[in-house]
Scaffold this motif. Structure first.
Motif, short mmCIF file in Angstrom:
data_model
loop_
_atom_site.label_atom_id
_atom_site.label_comp_id
_atom_site.label_asym_id
_atom_site.label_seq_id
_atom_site.Cartn_x
_atom_site.Cartn_y
_atom_site.Cartn_z
N VAL A 46 0.81 -1.21 0.00
CA VAL A 46 0.00 0.00 0.00
C VAL A 46 0.85 1.27 0.00
O VAL A 46 0.58 2.20 -0.75
N CYS A 47 1.89 1.31 0.81
CA CYS A 47 2.55 2.61 1.06
C CYS A 47 3.50 3.02 -0.06
O CYS A 47 3.76 4.20 -0.23
N SER A 49 6.70 2.79 -0.29
CA SER A 49 8.06 3.18 0.09
C SER A 49 9.11 2.29 -0.55
O SER A 49 10.23 2.72 -0.79
N ASP A 126 -2.75 19.55 -12.30
CA ASP A 126 -2.46 19.27 -10.90
C ASP A 126 -3.12 17.95 -10.44
O ASP A 126 -2.49 17.12 -9.79
N ALA A 127 -4.37 17.76 -10.83
CA ALA A 127 -5.09 16.55 -10.40
C ALA A 127 -4.45 15.30 -10.98
O ALA A 127 -4.38 14.26 -10.33
N ARG A 130 -1.35 14.56 -9.04
CA ARG A 130 -1.73 13.97 -7.75
C ARG A 130 -2.14 12.50 -7.93
O ARG A 130 -1.79 11.64 -7.13
N ALA A 131 -2.86 12.22 -8.99
CA ALA A 131 -3.24 10.83 -9.25
C ALA A 131 -1.99 9.98 -9.53
O ALA A 131 -1.88 8.84 -9.06
N ILE A 133 0.94 10.24 -8.31
CA ILE A 133 1.71 9.89 -7.10
C ILE A 133 0.83 9.27 -6.01
O ILE A 133 1.29 9.05 -4.89
N SER A 134 -0.41 8.97 -6.35
CA SER A 134 -1.31 8.49 -5.30
C SER A 134 -1.07 7.02 -4.94
O SER A 134 -1.74 6.49 -4.07
N LEU A 137 2.43 6.71 -0.25
CA LEU A 137 2.01 7.48 0.92
C LEU A 137 3.17 8.26 1.50
O LEU A 137 4.29 7.76 1.59
N GLY A 142 2.11 16.39 3.45
CA GLY A 142 0.82 16.79 2.89
C GLY A 142 0.86 16.80 1.36
O GLY A 142 -0.07 17.26 0.72
N TYR A 143 1.95 16.28 0.79
CA TYR A 143 2.13 16.04 -0.65
C TYR A 143 2.38 17.29 -1.49
O TYR A 143 2.78 17.17 -2.65
N GLU A 144 2.13 18.47 -0.94
CA GLU A 144 2.18 19.65 -1.80
C GLU A 144 3.57 19.86 -2.40
O GLU A 144 3.72 20.14 -3.59
N VAL A 147 4.15 17.38 -5.19
CA VAL A 147 3.46 17.76 -6.44
C VAL A 147 4.27 18.84 -7.16
O VAL A 147 4.53 18.75 -8.37
N MET B 196 5.84 6.70 8.56
CA MET B 196 6.09 5.74 7.47
C MET B 196 7.13 4.70 7.87
O MET B 196 7.12 3.59 7.39
N ARG B 666 1.86 22.48 6.76
CA ARG B 666 1.16 21.69 5.73
C ARG B 666 1.00 20.24 6.16
O ARG B 666 -0.07 19.64 6.01
N ALA B 670 -2.52 18.34 6.95
CA ALA B 670 -2.87 17.11 6.23
C ALA B 670 -3.28 16.02 7.21
O ALA B 670 -4.24 15.29 6.98
N THR B 701 -4.07 9.85 0.31
CA THR B 701 -3.03 10.05 -0.71
C THR B 701 -3.09 11.50 -1.21
O THR B 701 -3.93 12.29 -0.78
N ALA B 702 -2.21 11.82 -2.14
CA ALA B 702 -2.14 13.18 -2.68
C ALA B 702 -3.47 13.61 -3.29
O ALA B 702 -3.81 14.80 -3.29
N SER B 703 -4.23 12.66 -3.83
CA SER B 703 -5.46 13.02 -4.51
C SER B 703 -6.53 13.55 -3.57
O SER B 703 -7.51 14.15 -4.01
#
Lengths: 169, 785
Positions: A46-47, A49, A126-127, A130-131, A133-134, A137, A142-144, A147, B196, B666, B670, B701-703
């Motif tokens: 899932v993650c 890493s 952007d979306a 994000r998809a 890299i989804s 985890l 916060g992923y920003e 992105v 993580m 951030r 989140a 996730t990022a989405s």
């Protein structure tokens, strides 16, 4: 348990070992090849890493057995700079510049997931980034920053002379 | 203190030093450390929520090829890990290192298998046979408090492990004559931090001592616990923090698994490694935020809050965590339920109640996200009941800047700030005045938009005096720094605060370079090692590193600068007051050419004069604050809440490094949003975990996120030596409340349970749209406006 002899090319170097059939690729990379940049965060796929590339495609190394990659080419995070004589890959540089990491544990997985498809990112909104890299985890950022880093890296790879948005094209 | 006007490094967005190694895959996390001959340890864990052990059979496991030992509680024979508490209303509860006769939660370790590789250790663990009699599982904390199906810690006669009752001001009078009296039940979900990198420790025994590498936020606490538990000399132990892959409070504690691993290494005389897997991390590390709240409020018709009467039940699971105990949230949440508002009448009862679940511990923000959820729902409830705009309600109740410092009714001393300015900044950013029209227009198209506001105030960087007052004897409260200057003028900084992604190797170097007057590239921040210079300290939790660690660094560097000027004055035959240290040189003020290199002054001084330590013990907490505002859209077909905007206006005082500070905000937001919308650790009626993998426990996730917009305010902070407040946790405080308020605004239906349930939101959305079609538009304007 009968061990099986396998030959795997990791980052260009041939690694030959006799391994238990149940040994995960992630453990093979980390503890047999001693490349510890690949991290294990969940061991159930899932993650993300533990993402590495097998024959150029990103895979979860915790969901493969080492024997499944016998005769194949594995590429791990350590390759990114090694292939550039030690200089950081533009994606790594962008993660640094855009605060795409904090604790850094998940980072190798993001890098190995995104790197093969960077040439497609420039067309993405952007979306879509994000998809993209989804499958990985991150608990810190916060992923920003990630992105932004992916977008910046793609921009630089597409046109090395252009550096930042708004810069000369 | 550094003159803030001339600071060279503090305040600048300097890219982090930590990144290069981490990006190359050259980070060194605990499982990356290789030691020849290392043994691997696996814990055998309870499959029962509550059971009496009849027999544990280990022979088959011990006979397995590659298994070195199978050990139980009676083999290790260690005292319980008992958080030392002097808190009125609290009982001290011991936690076995390995459970012996009684199993109290699914995941509790009762045996350990040590083997030559981790696969064999896992095989061995599966061969350990447990014969146990299930006991009634205590799952519902409200039942547990009043009519428990079983007692967890006999002879303690109840499952209530902490109870605090508080009354101040004319509560009954306010409820008797207030225009508005409301009562609501609020629910905060059980969450877990999910760093993580799970927990892990590597212990190497040597000459009766131990060298330990641990993924921890509290290395000095771990050091002391090992010394006390294993009976070894304090100077025979060193705890080193390698790279730590996230902590978020979960790694602020000392765990039975860490003590057990060290005990096994000592017993076997061989290096032993324990690396936790994700299932164990989710079920057996620590949880947080599981609270049931019964809230009564009294308010005047003009929107002024008159009184609160709150009953707080914290489901703390089977034990307390070491060394904090089991009352972190039961103490913290009610103390901050008044939030950034004036409150003159307040009553609460707060209880920490044991259940057969994973123990609760610290998770980023600790009790304060729940406190914020309460007071921000209260503000919107008052607005709905009085018809006063929700922003105006907040303005009428906020503590004014001119009233700082403000002593809250629970005895908190809000040190500084301008809460109204934060509200203005957040509302400007989301165009609050324009939102109502936007919402109406969307509604005409069948779209449900809502705007939510959450103001918060947070305590952080608490010192020893506060921990003592709380009765938490095991928490140091102070931090220490050791700084050494060498004859080349390079400085090395050691502290008691390990980083787990916070970028302290960069920000501490910025602080030290400015304080010392040397170039930043000459300053190295070393990994935390408890063997260095006899340092002791608290560790990295409670948003304290910038204030407490920064304070210790500043004090140490100030003494070094004093000595540099004193020694240079002798060497140069000039008055001390005529000297300053700038850019690595001790120079004459106004005559910069007349100078000595810092390294030269060090070289000519007696050995040891430029290697020294100082302690900083925050005399009182500092209080970051802010306002979050968000806009959401609820999908009526799925009930899904989609974020549209998320704005943070916050004040953490002087910002050392904007890149790092924004990253902290951030990341914290989140995590707060994750708890608002997705995460909930669920047990069934038998106490079996239902969310023991990342496929079930929904880390977003990022989405699921949008860009988080941050506005910094910086009102002067008189009580912090570095001018900083904490920034690591505050971002978690607002999201639950802001999202709940936004969803309520979108649906015209109160949202008092988190995370927002899809089915509930879908039903409420359909009802809202149904009403919208039949009613006039005016009739379906936001419920809280």
């Amino acid at each position: 348990m009968t061990r099986i002899r396998i030959t795997v090319t990791i980052n260009g170097a041939v690694v030959e070992r006799a391994v238990d059939p149940r040994m995960l690729l992630s453990d093979f990379i980390r503890h047999e090849a001693r490349l510890t940049g690949t991290h294990v965060g969940c061991e159930h796929g899932v993650c993300g890493s533990c993402t590495v590339q097998v024959d150029g495609s990103p895979v979860r190394s915790c969901l493969l057995f080492a024997v499944q990659v016998d005769g194949r080419e594995v590429r791990t995070v350590e390759a990114l700079a090694a292939e550039r004589d030690g200089a950081l890959h533009p994606l790594q540089e962008a993660f640094h510049a855009e605060q795409g990491l904090q604790c850094g544990f998940c980072t190798p997985g993001f890098l190995m997931s995104v790197e093969p498809v960077l040439d497609r990112v420039e067309e993405m909104d952007d979306a879509q980034i994000r998809a993209l890299i989804s499958g990985n985890l991150c608990r810190c950022t916060g992923y920003e920053g990630i992105v932004c880093a992916v977008r910046e890296a793609a921009r630089k790879m597409a046109s090395p002379s252009r550096s930042r948005p708004g810069g000369a094209s | 203190m550094t003159d803030r006007e001339t600071a060279s490094y503090v305040g600048r967005p300097i890219a982090r030093r930590e990144d290069a190694a981490l990006l190359r895959g050259a980070g060194r996390f605990v499982d990356d450390l290789h030691v020849d001959g290392v043994l691997h340890l696996r814990f055998v864990r309870s499959p029962y929520a509550h059971a009496a052990v009849r027999e544990v059979r280990t022979a088959q496991a011990a006979a397995l090829d590659g298994v070195v030992a199978v050990l139980r509680a009676r083999d290790l024979d260690l005292p319980d890990l008992t958080p030392p508490l002097d808190t009125v209303g609290a009982v001290e509860i011991g936690r076995p290192i390995l459970a012996d006769r009684l199993l109290r939660f699914v995941g509790e370790p009762y045996a350990t298998v040590i083997a030559v590789d981790p696969y064999v250790a896992e095989d061995g663990a599966e061969l350990v046979e447990l014969d146990a009699t299930p006991l009634p599982a205590v799952v519902d904390p409200l039942d547990s408090a009043t009519r428990p199906p079983a007692l967890l810690h006999e002879p303690h006669p109840t499952n209530v492990l902490y109870e605090n009752k508080f009354t101040a001001g004319p509560v009954d009078e306010a409820f008797a004559d207030a225009a508005v009296v409301l009562r609501r039940r609020l629910r905060s979900p059980r969450q877990t931090a999910v760093p993580m990198e799970p927990r892990g420790i590597l212990v190497e025994p040597h000459d009766g001592g131990l060298r330990v590498h641990a993924s921890t936020q509290s290395p000095h606490m771990l050091h002391r616990a090992l010394v006390e538990h294993l009976g070894i000399a304090t100077d025979a132990v060193s705890v080193v923090c390698p790279d730590v892959g996230g902590g978020f409070g979960l790694k602020a504690h000392v765990y039975p698994e860490e003590i057990a691993t060290a005990a096994v290494a000592l017993r076997l005389g061989r290096p032993v490694k324990w690396i936790e897997d994700r299932a164990d991390n989710l079920t057996a590390a620590c949880h947080a935020r599981d609270q049931h709240l019964d809230v009564r409020l009294a308010a005047d018709s003009d929107g002024r809050l008159r009184a609160l009467d709150v009953d707080v039940v914290c489901d703390v699971g089977a034990y307390g965590v070491f060394a904090h105990g089991h009352l972190l949230e039961a103490m913290g949440t009610p103390s901050m339920i008044p939030g950034p508002y004036r409150l003159d009448a307040y009553r609460f009862r707060s209880r920490a109640v044991a259940t057969n679940k994973c123990p609760e511990g610290a998770y980023r923000g600790v009790g304060l996200p729940v406190a914020t959820f309460v007071h921000e729902r209260v503000m919107d409830l008052i607005a709905a009941a009085t018809g006063v705009d929700r922003v105006e309600v907040r303005r009428r109740n906020l503590v004014a800047a001119v009233d700082m410092p403000h002593h809250s009714i629970t005895g908190q001393r809000y040190d500084s700030g301008d809460y109204g300015a934060a509200l203005d900044a957040a509302l400007d950013a989301v165009d609050y005045p324009g939102f109502a029209a936007r919402q109406q227009e969307a509604l005409r198209d069948g779209r449900l938009l809502g705007l939510g506001i959450a103001a918060y105030v947070e305590y952080c960087a608490v010192g020893s005096a506060v921990f003592q007052r709380r009765g938490m004897r095991g928490l140091a409260g102070f931090d220490e720094a050791h700084v050494a200057l060498d004859a080349d003028g390079a400085a090395t900084v050691w502290t008691t605060l390990p980083a787990a992604g916070q970028g302290l190797a960069t920000t501490f170097a910025q602080l030290a370079a400015d304080e010392l007057g040397v170039p930043m590239e000459r300053v190295t921040v070393a990994p935390v090692d408890t063997a260095v210079a006899g340092l002791h300290g608290n560790g990295t939790f409670a948003s304290r590193s910038a204030v407490s660690g920064g304070g210790a660094i500043a004090l140490t560097c100030q003494e070094i600068v004093r000595r540099l000027r004193e020694d240079a004055a002798d060497l140069m035959e000039i008055a001390v007051d005529d000297l300053e240290v700038v850019d690595g040189r001790v120079r004459v003020i106004g005559s910069p050419g007349n100078a000595l290199e810092v390294g030269e002054v060090v070289a000519r001084a007696p050995a040891g004069r430029y290697a020294l330590s100082r302690r900083y013990d925050p005399p009182q907490a500092v209080y970051p604050y802010g306002v979050h505002a968000c806009i959401v859209e609820v999908d009526p077909t799925t009930g899904r809440v989609r974020l549209d905007r998320y704005v943070v206006a916050e004040d953490c005082g002087r910002v050392i490094n904007p890149l790092v500070a924004d990253g902290q905000v951030r990341g914290a937001v989140a995590q707060g949003l994750a708890g608002a919308l997705f995460e909930s650790f669920v047990y069934d009626a038998e106490g079996q975990p239902q969310t023991a993998s990342l496929m079930d426990y929904l880390v977003p996730t990022a989405s699921e996120f949008v860009p988080i917009e941050i506005h910094h305010l910086a009102v002067a902070v008189p009580d912090s030596p570095t001018g900083t407040k904490g920034v690591g946790e505050s971002g978690t405080l607002g999201p639950g409340a802001a999202v709940a308020n936004a969803v309520a605004d979108a649906l015209g239906s109160e949202c008092n349970t988190l995370p927002v349930g899809l089915e509930w939101a879908r039903a409420a959305a359909r009802e809202r749209l149904g009403r919208g079609r039949v009613g006039s538009l005016a009739g379906v304007s936001g419920a809280t406006t």
